[in-house]
Design a protein around this motif. Structure first.
Motif, mmCIF file in Angstrom:
data_model
loop_
_atom_site.group_PDB
_atom_site.id
_atom_site.type_symbol
_atom_site.label_atom_id
_atom_site.label_comp_id
_atom_site.label_asym_id
_atom_site.label_seq_id
_atom_site.Cartn_x
_atom_site.Cartn_y
_atom_site.Cartn_z
ATOM 1 N N ASP A 1 55.877 57.511 4.481
ATOM 2 C CA ASP A 1 56.282 58.651 3.647
ATOM 3 C C ASP A 1 55.660 58.562 2.254
ATOM 4 O OD1 ASP A 1 57.808 59.749 5.624
ATOM 5 O OD2 ASP A 1 59.744 59.191 4.760
ATOM 6 N N LEU A 2 55.782 57.397 1.638
ATOM 7 C CA LEU A 2 55.269 57.214 0.279
ATOM 8 C C LEU A 2 53.760 57.452 0.224
ATOM 9 C CD1 LEU A 2 57.257 54.037 -0.837
ATOM 10 C CD2 LEU A 2 57.418 56.310 -1.870
ATOM 11 N N LEU B 1 57.982 61.544 10.362
ATOM 12 C CA LEU B 1 56.541 61.370 10.233
ATOM 13 C C LEU B 1 55.822 62.696 10.410
ATOM 14 C CD1 LEU B 1 53.986 59.733 9.908
ATOM 15 C CD2 LEU B 1 54.142 59.086 12.330
ATOM 16 N N LEU B 2 56.303 63.514 11.334
ATOM 17 C CA LEU B 2 55.676 64.821 11.546
ATOM 18 C C LEU B 2 55.746 65.665 10.277
ATOM 19 C CD1 LEU B 2 54.301 66.339 13.904
ATOM 20 C CD2 LEU B 2 56.513 67.416 14.353
ATOM 21 N N ASP B 3 56.861 65.608 9.580
ATOM 22 C CA ASP B 3 56.985 66.347 8.317
ATOM 23 C C ASP B 3 55.995 65.833 7.270
ATOM 24 O OD1 ASP B 3 58.974 67.972 9.288
ATOM 25 O OD2 ASP B 3 60.623 66.810 8.426
ATOM 26 N N SER B 4 55.818 64.516 7.215
ATOM 27 C CA SER B 4 54.857 63.945 6.259
ATOM 28 C C SER B 4 53.434 64.357 6.606
ATOM 29 C CB SER B 4 54.977 62.417 6.232
ATOM 30 O OG SER B 4 56.206 62.017 5.685
ATOM 31 N N LEU B 5 53.098 64.347 7.893
ATOM 32 C CA LEU B 5 51.761 64.766 8.322
ATOM 33 C C LEU B 5 51.543 66.255 8.053
ATOM 34 C CD1 LEU B 5 51.507 62.859 11.734
ATOM 35 C CD2 LEU B 5 50.225 62.354 9.645
ATOM 36 N N LEU C 1 53.201 51.766 -5.271
ATOM 37 C CA LEU C 1 54.131 52.356 -4.318
ATOM 38 C C LEU C 1 54.848 51.286 -3.505
ATOM 39 C CD1 LEU C 1 51.968 55.312 -2.940
ATOM 40 C CD2 LEU C 1 53.993 55.517 -4.385
ATOM 41 N N LEU C 2 54.086 50.325 -2.989
ATOM 42 C CA LEU C 2 54.651 49.330 -2.085
ATOM 43 C C LEU C 2 55.459 48.272 -2.814
ATOM 44 C CD1 LEU C 2 51.513 49.031 0.210
ATOM 45 C CD2 LEU C 2 53.707 50.053 0.833
ATOM 46 N N ASN C 3 55.148 48.040 -4.092
ATOM 47 C CA ASN C 3 55.905 47.069 -4.876
ATOM 48 C C ASN C 3 57.375 47.447 -4.975
ATOM 49 O OD1 ASN C 3 54.943 44.639 -5.893
ATOM 50 N ND2 ASN C 3 53.549 45.655 -7.299
#
Length: 419
Positions: free
Chosen positions: A254-255, A279-283, A7-9
């Motif tokens: 998000d990822l 961030l709230l949507d991701s949580l 993901l981070l790559n």
């Protein structure tokens, strides 16, 4: 489940290091002593980026060490602080480095539109330079702590000491680009913004976009060899520069959260928890279990603050209530320890951690410049150290889930924009 390295790559460059060269500093005094030791030993280069530098004995010691290294060894030194927060005390402690032209003041571009130039708290409302790193030769401390005496005693934060020439080279290269977009501290010309005129702003925007995207760095060939091939620990520098539409920290969260499955657990920590809508949507939608650590009222940095500042801890608690109400897989824990304040921020999950300056809140997402690193390790000893660090914070934290779920969330749309 997609692994964090994959993901981070796609988001940032990967810098390999040996896990044995990553040392987690456990206490504020260890952070203080390490700053003093490394600054006294520096021979070639030092880069410091922080919101502000205090006026205590430790800060004097570090600055005096750097002045001596310039005079004795011709050491390459550069400091970058926020134009408004960093000049509240007049910068007396930095006078010798200022004379050498080694101190840069960074101002959020927003203010150039209204031509506001006075030091002080009003100048900090629209955004500050919030990146924190302390580099001495090939040793880099990544932290969320400022270089000030209140961070050297009973204020819980996070501090990783990483020995890596490649990481140090990378930060020096970024620092040189970022400081070019800042103003060398010339007190006689303080009133002139370095953003006046479109030239600097356009250059900075292009530079930020090119530097933070995941492409090769053509201007400095030494940055192509990003660590030993057999390194067992992977570092991903991630930036947040909202004024230039760079949101790598938001994207990393998000990822990680949106691709997680129900078997995963995350622990997120923030000294000032007021999540952005993103961030709230991701949580809200993550399948993983997320535990969030925030300070109690007494451990909040604004506790018993004068005037409206005294209300800030309660506003953050309202944010916690809102989050609990909307996010079914979230638990919130409140850090409470006699006479200690809480400023730790980061994310933990198995062999992954994120640490740095970002509080993962509305300010970090929309106004402040931030620098963090995501670290993924295959080193068993470092994995154990990460879990021990997380558990040490949980040791002083109580679960607030039950009492908060029964309270209706209270809206504060205007105030939340400045938290």
């Amino acid at each position: 489940m997609i692994g964090p390295k994959r993901l981070l790559n796609g988001l940032s460059r990967q810098i390999k290091v040996y896990g044995s060269n990553v040392n987690i500093l456990k206490t504020p005094t260890e952070f203080r002593d390490t700053l003093l030791k490394l600054s006294s030993e520096v021979k070639e280069r030092s880069r410091i980026s922080t919101l502000y530098i205090g006026t205590g004995d430790t800060e004097h010691g570090v600055v005096n060490n750097l002045v001596s290294s310039v005079k004795k060894h011709g050491c390459d030194v550069s400091l970058m602080i926020d134009r408004y927060r960093g000049t509240r005390d007049g910068g007396i402690i930095l006078k010798d480095l200022r004379r050498m032209g080694l101190v840069h003041l960074y101002q959020a571009p927003y203010w150039s539109r209204v031509r506001y130039n006075k030091p002080g708290i009003i100048g900090e409302l629209l955004g500050v330079h919030h990146m924190k790193y302390y580099l001495f030769d090939d040793n880099v401390i990544i932290s969320g702590a400022n270089m000030s005496d209140i961070y050297f005693d009973k204020r819980q934060d996070r501090y990783f000491l990483i020995k890596s020439k490649q990481l140090a080279d990378y930060i020096c290269f970024f620092h040189s680009l970022h400081s070019t977009c800042a103003k060398v501290w010339d007190v006689g010309n303080y009133g002139r913004s370095h953003w006046l005129g479109k030239g600097n702003l356009n250059i900075a925007s292009t530079t930020a976009g090119n530097f933070t995207c995941n492409t090769s760095i053509e201007k400095d060939t030494t940055l192509r060899d990003l660590g030993p091939s057999d390194g067992d620990t992977f570092i991903y520098p991630i930036f947040q520069m909202p004024c230039f539409s760079v949101h790598q920290i938001d994207e990393a969260l998000d990822l990680l959260l949106n691709t997680a499955d129900s078997n995963q657990n995350f622990t997120l920590s923030s000294g000032y928890f007021n999540p952005s809508k993103r961030l709230l949507d991701s949580l809200k939608h993550t399948k993983a279990q997320v535990d969030i650590i925030i300070p109690s009222n007494e451990a909040n940095g604004f506790y018993k603050g004068a005037s409206l500042k005294g209300l800030v801890p309660d506003m953050y608690n309202l944010s916690a209530m809102r989050t609990l109400q909307k996010c079914p897989n979230v638990n919130i824990f409140q850090y409470s320890r006699d006479d200690w304040s809480y400023h730790a921020k980061g994310l933990w999950s198995n062999n992954l951690t994120i640490l740095g300056s970002s509080n993962f809140n509305q300010r970090s997402s929309s106004r402040d410049t931030e620098f963090s690193v995501a670290i993924v390790t295959d080193n068993d000893e470092l994995k154990d150290s990460l879990l021990a660090e997380r558990d040490s914070l949980r040791l002083h934290s109580g679960d607030l889930q039950k009492c908060y779920r029964s309270i209706s969330a209270v809206g504060f749309p205007i105030m939340s924009q400045f938290l």
